[in-house]
Design an enzyme around this catalytic site. Structure first.
Site, PDB file in Angstrom:
ATOM      1  N   ASN A 226      -1.983  -0.356  -4.767  1.00 29.73           N
ATOM      2  CA  ASN A 226      -3.106   0.229  -4.894  1.00 29.73           C
ATOM      3  C   ASN A 226      -4.169  -0.568  -5.959  1.00 29.73           C
ATOM      4  OD1 ASN A 226      -2.622   2.633  -3.365  1.00 29.73           O
ATOM      5  ND2 ASN A 226      -1.691   3.737  -4.969  1.00 29.73           N
ATOM      6  N   HIS A 284       5.230   4.626  -5.406  1.00 26.93           N
ATOM      7  CA  HIS A 284       5.224   6.066  -5.433  1.00 26.93           C
ATOM      8  C   HIS A 284       6.243   6.430  -6.244  1.00 26.93           C
ATOM      9  CE1 HIS A 284       2.247   6.942  -1.817  1.00 26.93           C
ATOM     10  NE2 HIS A 284       1.676   5.930  -2.684  1.00 26.93           N
ATOM     11  N   TYR A 293       3.677  -1.028   1.469  1.00 29.54           N
ATOM     12  CA  TYR A 293       2.874  -1.089   0.287  1.00 29.54           C
ATOM     13  C   TYR A 293       3.116  -2.266  -0.459  1.00 29.54           C
ATOM     14  CZ  TYR A 293       1.050   3.951  -0.112  1.00 29.54           C
ATOM     15  OH  TYR A 293       0.568   5.054   0.077  1.00 29.54           O
TER      16      TYR A 293
END
Length: 821
Positions: A226, A284, A293
């Site tokens: 992210n 996460h 990811y």
């Protein structure tokens, strides 16, 4: 099938990028006011940046999207160009261009919904890419450009603008929509009115002001993929608004300059999200996520490093070596001939349009992108890896999976005769930080998906991975170089989710998981999950199973000894009145073609679907095209074997396991044939056990010979220890659940131990996968005269029975080694 990228001619990668930058050089539309938070570059420094620096990088950003200049008639690019053109032309035909429209596409209405405007921006980016790429039916057409500008205005007015508060999935607001929007603005910047660009960049500035914080939860620091995605978004916004401080903010976000490097992408972590020194990657908080990811982080960071190279904002963090080392340490072990192993793809296994070959191809592309700016010592090795992966995968060829920019990078490698095609990676890898184990041999690889109170058994949510109940309960993935479609060919849509290979399960009916909004994880309560590796070649792993929603308990262990894997189970108990099973195999036989022969104790079994059998007396079995299975007697075994076999055709739908807003599967039925082997422990078993041996790639005769000779002996399989011995190689491997003695080897507490004796001495490996101990003593069953080499956590007491003392506390499950004489 796409044309293979070998023996081709044409422009080199450097020529492609140079020409791409030249052809894409267009001045950006008028700048917007700079945002308030600009602490990383002072006014004097910002003023020194000339306009041509922005123009150069914007041209480079456009080339990253289109691939730059190339010959549309070149066969290497024709397939990718056709794929782009076909998809873009479809979106163009379906685009609502009427005067009173309230959405751009009927299936993405209302446009105010975050999932709908997020996907709408993604489709517009595809149209813009086709418009900016030479050789498509949309290339350079004024009608297309005009329609795109009008479509962007509709999305801004009705869906995505600064006046709206976030709702639904935050990702669409802060990453999905702004990333596609900024890419589209880069491609259309010469046609876009200044007021439009100002409006769009202001919107992105609100929802993604920096890479450091979650806008919807300002106290939450961004991590991993992210953070990397947001850094790219902020950099593109800074270039489009010609704001030097914003570009610097993006660059510094990679290193987390704001918080002193706490969440830097270029540092190792010991818990939570990021890269671990042992090669693990977690996102996460508790999910093994190298393949999705982790790959996204790799791709976005590689893109930003390449984008900003040789500019005032070049990435110069000396710790970028962490990312470079991750290619070999984190990614290479979990890529098999271009396939990304499903054990590290989390809930993405349920995505019909993103299977193991898609994520593998994406990772390969990111590695080659990173290689363009990495030190040559790294880049040379990565190009050889990529060349080997591309050449070996003829089932799902790389050219059919990627776009033109990735093809350009791959072609440069394949055309370079000085780059060898690397052979398959071999060795044993324990990823203690994410409860994964990988054992690789020249023709195959085996992956164990474990879980614990530290690492989730599964992640589900937003309608994804609805049947992932048992994927982290010891699922065993067998990758075969001759069957690269095993998991990518409809496996997850059709496999029996209650019978995943390697798992021990309570056969209770389960409800769908993750069908609501948001994502969630399930972490079991067991401490033990992981193992030890000896000399990078042999390994032992264990997991305590504390089943979710059931009284089922079991102690499971795996021993990976070169070309053999021994699986043991002990203490299998439950009192719920239901049958408990251990799944040995559930092999996807695909569709069509002759039935693959199953042979049991030398006798061919029926090959028609619907056949099943009880095989309680079986000593070995062999499945053509996969290998052998041996069922040895073992300590603790009582009664019949309980082996069952089934041939069946299974039909499912991708929609059954994924209903996600932007990843939901189709409702089209999918059918595949399977051979399943399992051990029936009966109803509410009490201290049941099992033992089976996997011989991947073995022939029928080799399997029969191994079953007769039994070169590996099971020396313990109970509540104290599970252990095997291979006398010919001098190897003893054991997992101890508590202090005890096995085959003369005595330990003071729980641990995993491998000992290999040779003429010159012995090598010992010790780990504490439960992470409960401080020190553990290992008394060896032979004399020790001295120490040749030892980790700094190991001391040795020499004598008639040498004792190895290991400080396991704080080592987070890693292996400690010593060599004695």
């Amino acid at each position: 099938m796409p044309t293979p990228l070998s023996g081709s001619t044409g422009p080199s990668r450097r020529a492609l990028l140079t020409a791409g930058a030249a052809s894409a050089a267009m001045s950006a539309a008028g700048g917007a006011a700079r945002a308030a938070d600009r602490e990383d570059m002072d006014d004097a420094e910002a003023a020194s940046v000339k306009d041509d620096a922005y123009d150069t990088l914007l041209s480079r950003a456009a080339a990253q999207l289109t691939g730059g200049a190339f010959d549309p008639a070149d066969p290497d690019f024709a397939a990718a160009l056709k794929t782009l053109d076909t998809q873009a032309a479809t979106w163009w035909r379906q685009l609502d261009r009427s005067a009173g429209r309230t959405a751009l596409w009927p299936d993405l209405s209302p446009v105010s919904d975050p999932g709908n405007f997020g996907q709408s921006y993604t489709r517009l980016r595809t149209l813009a890419t086709a418009w900016a790429t030479p050789g498509t039916s949309l290339t350079g057409r004024a009608e297309i450009a005009g329609a795109l500008l009008e479509a962007l205005r509709l999305l801004h007015t009705s869906g995505y603008h600064p006046g709206r508060p976030e709702s639904g999935n935050w990702w669409f607001w802060e990453i999905g929509a702004p990333r596609a929007l900024m890419d589209t603005c880069v491609l259309l910047r010469a046609r876009m009115p200044a007021e439009d660009l100002a409006a769009y960049t202001a919107t992105v500035a609100k929802f993604c002001p920096d890479p450091d914080r979650r806008t919807s939860a300002p106290s939450l620091s961004e991590t991993g993929a992210n953070r990397a995605d947001k850094a790219v978004i902020v950099a593109l916004r800074g270039l489009l608004t010609r704001d030097a401080a914003t570009v610097a903010l993006a660059r510094d976000g990679l290193s987390d300059k704001r918080d002193g490097g706490k969440n830097s992408l270029f540092r190792y972590v010991t818990s939570g999200d990021g890269f671990y020194e042992d090669g693990s990657f977690v996102q996460h908080g508790s999910v093994a996520y190298t393949g999705t990811y982790g790959s996204v982080l790799l791709g976005s960071t590689a893109q930003l490093i390449a984008l900003l190279a040789d500019s005032p904002w070049a990435v110069t963090d000396p710790k970028t070596s962490v990312l470079y080392d991750a290619v070999d340490r984190t990614f290479a072990p979990v890529v098999f001939d271009g396939l990304m192993m499903d054990a590290v793809r989390g809930r993405a296994i349920s995505r019909e349009r993103a299977r193991d070959h898609h994520d593998g191809a994406a990772t390969l592309s990111h590695i080659l992108h990173l290689a363009s700016g990495a030190p040559e010592a790294y880049a040379r090795r990565w190009r050889a890896l990529a060349k080997g992966w591309i050449r070996r995968n003829t089932v799902t060829p790389y050219p059919g999976l990627v776009g033109i920019p990735a093809l350009a990078r791959a072609r440069a490698v394949l055309d370079d005769a000085s780059v060898p095609a690397a052979e398959r990676l071999t060795g044993h890898f324990v990823f203690a930080g994410m409860d994964r184990v990988v054992h690789r041999r020249p023709g195959w690889a085996l992956t164990l998906s474990l879980s614990s109170q530290r690492i989730a058994a599964y992640e589900a949510g937003n309608g994804e991975n609805l049947h992932g109940w048992y994927t982290g309960d010891g699922m065993t993935y067998l990758y075969d170089g001759d069957d690269l479609g095993q998991y990518g060919d409809g496996f997850w849509a059709t496999v029996d989710p209650y019978r995943l290979p390697g798992t021990t399960v309570d056969t209770r009916a389960r409800a769908d998981i993750g069908s609501g909004a948001g994502t969630g994880t399930y972490r079991p309560k067991n401490a033990v999950a992981g193992g030890a590796v000896l000399a990078g070649r042999h390994g032992a792993a264990a997991m305590e199973l504390l089943a979710d929603g059931s009284s089922l308990r079991a102690r499971k262990a795996w021993f990976c000894l070169d070309n053999v894997v021994v699986a043991l189970g002990a203490g299998i108990s439950a009192h719920d009145g239901r049958t408990v099973e251990t799944i040995v195999e559930n092999r996807n036989l695909h569709v069509g073609g002759p039935a693959r022969t199953l042979t049991v104790d030398g006798r061919r079994q029926p090959g028609h679907d619907g056949w099943s059998a009880r095989l309680d007396a079986a000593r070995w079995a062999h499945l053509h095209g996969t290998g052998g299975y041996v069922f040895p007697d073992h300590p603790g075994r009582a009664g019949g074997l309980g082996l069952r076999a089934l041939r069946e055709e299974r039909t499912g739908r991708w929609r059954d396991i994924n209903t996600g807003a932007d990843t939901g599967g189709s409702v089209t039925p999918v059918s595949r044939r399977y051979v399943t082997l399992w051990l029936d422990h009966g109803v509410s078993p009490d201290a049941a056990s099992y033992a089976y041996v996997l011989l991947p790639g073995a022939s029928v005769s080799a399997t029969a010979a191994w079953a007769r000779a039994r070169p590996v002996r099971i020396v313990a399989n109970d509540a104290t220890a599970q252990a095997v011995e291979e006398p010919r190689s001098g190897l003893l491997a054991a997992h101890f659940w508590r202090s005890g003695t096995v085959a003369g080897l005595t330990v003071s507490g729980p641990c995993t131990v491998l000992v290999r004796r040779g003429q010159g001495g012995a090598a010992v490996a010790v780990a504490d996968p439960g992470r409960t101990g401080v020190t553990v003593g290992v008394e060896l069953p032979f004399r020790v005269r001295g120490v040749r080499r030892a980790d700094d956590t190991v001391t040795v007491a020499v004598g008639r029975r040498g004792v190895v003392n290991v400080r396991v506390g704080g080592s987070r499950g890693r292996t400690h080694t010593v060599e004695v004489v």
